[in-house]
Design an enzyme around this catalytic site. Structure first.
Site, mmCIF file in Angstrom:
data_model
loop_
_atom_site.group_PDB
_atom_site.id
_atom_site.type_symbol
_atom_site.label_atom_id
_atom_site.label_comp_id
_atom_site.label_asym_id
_atom_site.label_seq_id
_atom_site.Cartn_x
_atom_site.Cartn_y
_atom_site.Cartn_z
ATOM 1 N N ILE A 1 1.405 3.643 2.375
ATOM 2 C CA ILE A 1 2.276 3.776 3.546
ATOM 3 C C ILE A 1 3.215 2.577 3.646
ATOM 4 O O ILE A 1 4.414 2.727 3.889
ATOM 5 C CB ILE A 1 1.438 3.905 4.839
ATOM 6 C CG1 ILE A 1 0.548 5.140 4.772
ATOM 7 C CG2 ILE A 1 2.346 3.970 6.058
ATOM 8 C CD1 ILE A 1 1.286 6.449 4.712
ATOM 9 N N GLY B 1 -1.071 12.153 -1.716
ATOM 10 C CA GLY B 1 -0.576 11.224 -2.726
ATOM 11 C C GLY B 1 -0.882 9.771 -2.431
ATOM 12 O O GLY B 1 -0.607 8.905 -3.260
ATOM 13 N N LYS C 1 -8.629 9.889 12.624
ATOM 14 C CA LYS C 1 -10.066 9.571 12.620
ATOM 15 C C LYS C 1 -10.449 8.646 13.777
ATOM 16 O O LYS C 1 -11.630 8.419 14.030
ATOM 17 C CB LYS C 1 -10.455 8.959 11.279
ATOM 18 C CG LYS C 1 -10.344 9.950 10.118
ATOM 19 C CD LYS C 1 -10.635 9.292 8.789
ATOM 20 C CE LYS C 1 -10.592 10.333 7.668
ATOM 21 N NZ LYS C 1 -9.284 10.972 7.511
ATOM 22 N N LYS D 1 -9.322 1.710 4.781
ATOM 23 C CA LYS D 1 -9.223 3.096 5.280
ATOM 24 C C LYS D 1 -10.232 4.065 4.654
ATOM 25 O O LYS D 1 -10.320 5.210 5.089
ATOM 26 C CB LYS D 1 -7.811 3.624 5.034
ATOM 27 C CG LYS D 1 -7.450 3.729 3.556
ATOM 28 C CD LYS D 1 -6.056 4.321 3.372
ATOM 29 C CE LYS D 1 -5.746 4.531 1.904
ATOM 30 N NZ LYS D 1 -4.421 5.124 1.689
ATOM 31 N N GLY E 1 0.814 -1.220 0.000
ATOM 32 C CA GLY E 1 0.000 0.000 0.000
ATOM 33 C C GLY E 1 0.842 1.262 0.000
ATOM 34 O O GLY E 1 2.074 1.218 -0.044
ATOM 35 N N ASN F 1 0.105 -4.875 -6.126
ATOM 36 C CA ASN F 1 0.841 -3.904 -5.308
ATOM 37 C C ASN F 1 2.121 -4.509 -4.747
ATOM 38 O O ASN F 1 3.189 -3.880 -4.768
ATOM 39 C CB ASN F 1 -0.031 -3.416 -4.145
ATOM 40 C CG ASN F 1 -1.176 -2.534 -4.607
ATOM 41 O OD1 ASN F 1 -1.246 -2.141 -5.758
ATOM 42 N ND2 ASN F 1 -2.097 -2.235 -3.711
ATOM 43 N N VAL G 1 -2.646 11.758 4.247
ATOM 44 C CA VAL G 1 -1.348 11.639 3.585
ATOM 45 C C VAL G 1 -1.507 11.995 2.118
ATOM 46 O O VAL G 1 -2.277 11.363 1.392
ATOM 47 C CB VAL G 1 -0.768 10.221 3.739
ATOM 48 C CG1 VAL G 1 0.560 10.117 3.029
ATOM 49 C CG2 VAL G 1 -0.612 9.882 5.212
#
Length: 620
Positions: A303, A459, A419, A377, A301, A328, A457
């Site tokens: 991050i 981008g 959050k 998320k 991902g 990914n 974050v």
């Protein structure tokens, strides 16, 4: 290949033309010096000097051409000629005239002594004129090109960067239709002065006025050393002019001497966020990952992949990328293989929901540090699929924590979110439960369990700026939920570097909170991006306000009132004091939540609130 051959032929032709020109100049300057010596009359020149001149022509010409070749007079790109080339011409001409004296003295063909001095001066002038003529003609043509064909440029900043940049613009064949017409600088002592013939017309307060008066098409921000705050303030003025905005990236290019027309880039919305980039000296604190086996869940991902990039550069014994999305995982695997071919990188496909798969990974590789970045998320999607949020975020985190405890992991760092603070949506509530799981396990385990909490974050997958760009490319409108909505922003490398540093500080049980700077209005981001894309708000592009989505807040918090803050050595990382809760009942409710999620209970929000009392769902 054909293009290279053509270029070589053109280069050869240029050199031959220069050599022929130099032959004429060398001999012409000697003859002109004789004329000057004898009253500018050919008939007044004694016959013996004319005879010596004729005998001297061939040997002197050969010697002169050899000297010019040695001084690389036929190797320079004269369209870029500067003071350095002028010095070289002077040196070559002085050596040539000294050789002239030696040749004539050796052959016995000496001319009047004054001729050597005057012919040397004539040669310097003639050589300089011949070399700089191309540049002079080019500059004149550029200055008098028809106004309608020109891109009229304003440069912000009257420093060395502007001087170098103007020279590049004047000399570059790719910017033949560009002309710098004015300069802006906040130093009032520079106002009214000229750089390369272009006037410094005023300070930043004059930008909008000057842009209209000079009919500016493009503004280039050329202050590489400017702080982010100054850059933002000036660019905010510039973007109101509807001119195309460009920028020189950074001060390092001044040091490296890399400033040229290729260094200029379009102004990005990141330039308008208004804070200096966060820099962390990771080399001094990353000893804790060297020679360790490290597992990154969600390693493919946004991050997770950046975590892998920064971790692998600090030489872990083994880096395990664990992700359910094979594309990914494959991309980051290939990237790391190319960048760090000697690194021991293991890529595994699997889900954190599958505790058997996790058990096999932990049993085989025995990770010493775990970075847990796998999670659902997207707030609106999780509002529509709350059971999936519980399965992946809550149960998945619980599974990874169990394995970390069972197999004696040294550090467990979970990626959380702002959050999770007083959540109003399912995604935030599940992440708050994850924090509570971490806090609970830290009290019963030898593993140091910590969480790191930060905001949006830039981008990352699904973040607001890529969405805005896609909407603009599609012709609009740009959708903003509410004109007053604000968010904290950080770049992916900034967030990850702080996560890694928080891992170094971890002693167990902490919730690390990253300082995100000042919050930014999403509406302002959208307006800036529209202007930077060359559109006029309300004319070419519209903003459509859609209303807050289910579970969405106008602003996010990084801290609950009960937590309080404690500073760390890095002032950008704080520690929130954990809120105490009944651990025994917590795990009873957690087990119930898990069962209901897998039973596909229709409305699981009430049970989520039972596990996480700070969750207060908003009405749709």
């Amino acid at each position: 290949m054909e293009e290279t051959r053509k270029d070589r032929i053109q280069l050869l032709v240029r050199r031959i033309c220069l050599i022929i020109t130099d032959i004429l100049l060398v001999n012409g300057c000697v003859f002109l010096s004789l004329l000057m010596r004898f009253e500018i009359s050919i008939s007044a020149i004694p016959e013996e000097y004319l005879l010596k001149y004729q005998k001297n022509m061939i040997p002197f010409t050969i010697v002169a051409i050899i000297i010019f070749w040695c001084f690389r007079m036929y190797h320079s790109l004269w369209q870029y000629a500067s003071i350095a080339e002028l010095y070289k011409i002077v040196e070559a001409c002085i050596v040539t005239e000294f050789a002239h004296i030696c040749v004539t003295a050796y052959m016995g063909w000496m001319l009047p002594r004054s001729c050597y001095f005057t012919s040397g001066v004539f040669l310097i002038v003639a050589m300089s004129a011949s070399r700089f003529m191309y540049r002079m003609i080019r500059t004149v043509l550029q200055n008098y090109r028809h106004t309608a064909e020109q891109v009229r440029i304003m440069i912000i900043g009257a420093g060395e960067a502007t001087n170098v940049l103007m020279r590049e613009i004047q000399n570059s064949r790719y910017m033949d239709n560009s002309k710098v017409v004015c300069i802006i600088d906040d130093d009032t002592q520079k106002v009214g002065k000229y750089i390369r013939g272009v006037k410094v017309v005023g300070t930043r307060n004059k930008i909008k006025e000057v842009a209209k008066v000079y009919d500016i098409d493009e503004i280039i921000f050329a202050i590489p050393s400017a702080s982010m705050e100054d850059k933002r303030n000036i660019l905010n003025i510039c973007k109101e002019t509807d001119c195309n905005l460009k920028i020189l990236p950074g001060v390092y290019q001044m040091v490296d001497g890399e400033i040229n027309v290729n260094s200029i880039r379009s102004v990005d919305v990141l330039d308008l966020l208004g804070r200096d980039p966060i820099e962390v000296d990771l080399d001094s604190i990353m000893g804790y990952v060297k020679d360790k086996t490290i597992l990154v869940t969600g390693g493919g991902g946004s991050i997770g992949s950046e975590l892998c990039r920064q971790l692998v550069s600090h030489k872990p014994k083994c880096l395990i990328i664990f992700d359910i999305y094979e594309n990914n995982a494959y991309e980051i695997q290939q990237e790391l293989k190319m960048t760090y071919p000697d690194a021991n990188v293991v890529t595994l496909i699997g889900s954190i929901r599958n505790i058997s798969r996790l058990e096999s990974v932990f049993a085989q590789y025995r990770p010493e540090i775990v970075y847990h970045a796998a999670a659902h998320k997207h707030v609106p999607l999780m509002e529509d699929s709350p059971n999936e949020a519980v399965k992946n975020n809550v149960v998945g985190t619980w599974n990874v924590a169990k394995m970390a405890d069972k197999y004696g992991v040294g550090k467990f760092v979970m990626i959380s979110t702002d959050k999770a603070v007083n959540p109003t949506n399912v995604m935030g509530a599940t992440k708050r439960i994850c924090e509570m799981i971490i806090q609970s396990y830290n009290e019963r385990s030898q593993t140091d369990f910590v969480a790191v909490r930060f905001g949006n974050v830039l981008g990352s997958n699904g973040s607001v700026i890529p969405l805005f760009k896609k909407q603009i490319e599609a012709g609009g409108p740009v959708t903003v939920t509410d004109p007053n909505i604000i968010r904290y922003f950080m770049t992916i490398p900034e967030a990850v570097s702080l996560v890694l540093q928080a891992g170094a500080y971890a002693k167990g049980g902490e919730i690390f909170i990253l300082d995100m700077g000042e919050p930014v209005k999403i509406d302002d981001l959208a307006k800036n991006l529209i202007r930077l894309s060359g559109y006029t708000l309300g004319v070419d592009m519209e903003i459509k306000y859609t209303g807050l989505r289910p579970g969405e807040k106008l602003y996010e918090e990084l801290l609950m009132k009960e937590e309080g803050l404690q500073d760390t050595a890095n002032k950008l990382i704080h520690i929130g004091k954990p809120i105490e809760f009944d651990k025994e009942h917590f795990f009873e409710h957690l087990e119930e939540l898990k069962e209901e999620a897998y039973a596909e209970t229709g409305d699981i929000r009430t049970l989520i609130q039972k596990v996480a009392p700070t969750y207060h769902p908003k009405e749709n």
